[in-house]
Scaffold this active site. Structure first.
Site, PDB file in Angstrom:
ATOM      1  N   ASN A  14     -29.443 -11.004  -0.657  1.00 49.59           N
ATOM      2  CA  ASN A  14     -29.895 -12.521  -0.428  1.00 49.59           C
ATOM      3  C   ASN A  14     -28.983 -13.559  -0.017  1.00 49.59           C
ATOM      4  OD1 ASN A  14     -28.782 -13.512  -2.659  1.00 49.59           O
ATOM      5  ND2 ASN A  14     -30.320 -12.009  -3.807  1.00 49.59           N
ATOM      6  N   ASN A  63     -38.729  -7.140 -11.091  1.00 54.41           N
ATOM      7  CA  ASN A  63     -38.513  -6.929  -9.595  1.00 54.41           C
ATOM      8  C   ASN A  63     -39.395  -5.132  -9.944  1.00 54.41           C
ATOM      9  OD1 ASN A  63     -36.295  -8.554  -8.114  1.00 54.41           O
ATOM     10  ND2 ASN A  63     -38.044  -8.204  -7.832  1.00 54.41           N
ATOM     11  N   ARG A 129     -39.486 -10.663   0.784  1.00 49.87           N
ATOM     12  CA  ARG A 129     -39.634  -8.860   0.370  1.00 49.87           C
ATOM     13  C   ARG A 129     -40.376  -8.631  -0.070  1.00 49.87           C
ATOM     14  NH1 ARG A 129     -34.270  -8.805  -2.724  1.00 49.87           N
ATOM     15  NH2 ARG A 129     -33.225 -10.381  -2.083  1.00 49.87           N
ATOM     16  N   HIS A 158     -37.609 -14.752  -3.843  1.00 47.77           N
ATOM     17  CA  HIS A 158     -38.875 -14.012  -4.192  1.00 47.77           C
ATOM     18  C   HIS A 158     -39.851 -15.540  -4.954  1.00 47.77           C
ATOM     19  CE1 HIS A 158     -36.712 -10.419  -5.854  1.00 47.77           C
ATOM     20  NE2 HIS A 158     -38.068 -10.213  -4.501  1.00 47.77           N
ATOM     21  N   ASP A 160     -40.825 -16.255  -7.621  1.00 45.11           N
ATOM     22  CA  ASP A 160     -40.346 -16.298  -9.486  1.00 45.11           C
ATOM     23  C   ASP A 160     -39.475 -17.356  -9.292  1.00 45.11           C
ATOM     24  OD1 ASP A 160     -38.601 -14.833  -8.658  1.00 45.11           O
ATOM     25  OD2 ASP A 160     -38.727 -13.761 -10.320  1.00 45.11           O
ATOM     26  N   ALA A 246     -25.732 -12.633  -7.975  1.00 38.16           N
ATOM     27  CA  ALA A 246     -26.886 -12.570  -7.241  1.00 38.16           C
ATOM     28  C   ALA A 246     -28.143 -13.016  -7.008  1.00 38.16           C
ATOM     29  CB  ALA A 246     -27.263 -10.752  -8.270  1.00 38.16           C
ATOM     30  N   CYS A 252     -36.040 -13.571 -13.743  1.00 33.12           N
ATOM     31  CA  CYS A 252     -35.648 -11.835 -13.041  1.00 33.12           C
ATOM     32  C   CYS A 252     -35.000 -11.131 -13.400  1.00 33.12           C
ATOM     33  CB  CYS A 252     -34.248 -12.758 -11.605  1.00 33.12           C
ATOM     34  SG  CYS A 252     -34.981 -13.793 -11.058  1.00 33.12           S
TER      35      CYS A 252
HETATM   36  N1  ARG Z   1     -29.525  -9.564  -6.514  1.00 33.57           N
HETATM   37  C1  ARG Z   1     -31.122  -9.204  -6.513  1.00 33.57           C
HETATM   38  C2  ARG Z   1     -31.913  -8.805  -4.936  1.00 33.57           C
HETATM   39  O1  ARG Z   1     -31.897  -9.721  -3.934  1.00 33.57           O
HETATM   40  C3  ARG Z   1     -31.978 -10.329  -7.175  1.00 33.57           C
HETATM   41  C4  ARG Z   1     -33.126 -10.220  -7.587  1.00 33.57           C
HETATM   42  C5  ARG Z   1     -34.120 -11.636  -8.017  1.00 33.57           C
HETATM   43  N2  ARG Z   1     -34.987 -11.027  -8.598  1.00 33.57           N
HETATM   44  C6  ARG Z   1     -35.591 -11.973  -8.722  1.00 33.57           C
HETATM   45  N3  ARG Z   1     -37.239 -12.025  -9.277  1.00 33.57           N
HETATM   46  N4  ARG Z   1     -36.143 -12.699  -7.831  1.00 33.57           N
HETATM   47  O2  ARG Z   1     -32.174  -8.275  -4.888  1.00 33.57           O
END
Ligand code: ARG
Length: 266
Positions: A14, A63, A129, A158, A160, A246, A252
């Site tokens: 991401n 996730n 995603r 995402h 969220d 990240a 998350c």
């Molecule tokens: N590094 C993770 C990814 O890119 C971060 C996930 C964040 N999760 C979320 N529910 N927004 O998958």
């Protein structure tokens, strides 16, 4: 929640992730403990998933999948880097007696990160995603009506990161992440939205954990705090800067287990 023993930015899937940025292990551990104790203080009970090497993003339990009472629909991750997480997540739920219902192998869906219940439906995001095609399967498996919203800004990969249910009538919303149709869907669904300004959305305000009247946020701009307080919420700020490296905030790092979706489909 899953402790960050093996957390790091080891790949880039991401726009927030940069491999050259180092995660401070102790700081990450301290932030994670801080989030856990804040959630407990807010009134939540926290269950823990065993961390595992080689899956640095396992900490982002949002996730893992979609929870519906005693049913668990495991994610199908878009990126190979995260696909090994699914077996670990499924095993956790299976051991605890959940019925595990699987999506077909050829669709991607990244769990509660892209599917949040509000107003009797499951609001579901797609594109970066999750596949739009996963929504009909989610609906069939859970019996919930699904409303689809396309995510259009890669920084909000995402749902969220753009949508945070607060109570029956209210939610924080970040229209920056949606197209015109998606904005209309959310407008029709949420009677009293707290519309985040672009800066507020980019500060991950929508990635908050709501426990009753308490809102646990990665940061809280004054304007947002005032509105939440005027509505009777108590804001608890929990810095998670190591995890933002990240692309993940407070929400998350959690997966709500007390979710019961409204069954509207036979
Ligand atoms: N590094 C993770 C990814 O890119 C971060 C996930 C964040 N999760 C979320 N529910 N927004 O998958």
């Amino acid at each position: 929640m899953c402790p960050p023993n093996y957390f790091g930015v080891l790949y880039e899937i991401n726009p927030w992730m940069h491999r050259e940025v180092t995660v401070e292990r102790d700081a990450a551990q301290a932030e994670w403990e801080g989030l856990r104790s804040t959630l407990v203080q807010a009134g939540a009970e926290v269950e823990v998933l065993e961390p595992a090497a080689e899956v640095p993003d396992l900490v982002f339990t949002a996730n893992a999948g979609v929870v519906n009472a005693s049913q668990f629909v495991p994610s199908r991750f878009r990126h190979p880097e995260r696909q090994a997480e699914t077996a670990l997540d499924s095993a956790w739920f299976r051991t605890r007696g959940y019925q595990v219902s699987e999506l077909p192998e050829d669709v991607c869906q990244e769990g509660a990160g892209d599917a949040l219940p509000f107003g009797g439906v499951l609001l579901a995001g797609y594109r970066f995603r999750s596949d739009a095609a996963s929504h009909a399967y989610l609906s069939t498996l859970t019996g919930a009506a699904v409303r689809s919203v396309e995510l259009v800004d890669e920084r909000f990969y995402h749902l969220d990161l753009t949508f945070c249910p607060l109570d029956e009538r209210r939610a924080m919303v970040a229209p920056l992440g949606w197209d015109r149709y998606g904005r209309r869907v959310v407008e029709a669904l949420v009677p009293e939205p707290l519309v985040l300004e672009d800066e507020e959305a980019l500060a991950f305000c929508a990635n908050s954990v709501v426990v009753g009247q308490r809102v646990v946020m990665p940061s809280c701009p004054v304007r947002v705090g005032r509105q939440l307080e005027a509505w009777g919420f108590e804001v608890m700020v929990c810095p998670v800067s190591e995890f933002l490296k990240a692309g993940g905030g407070c929400r998350c790092l959690t997966l709500a287990l007390d979710v019961v979706l409204a069954a509207t489909v036979d």
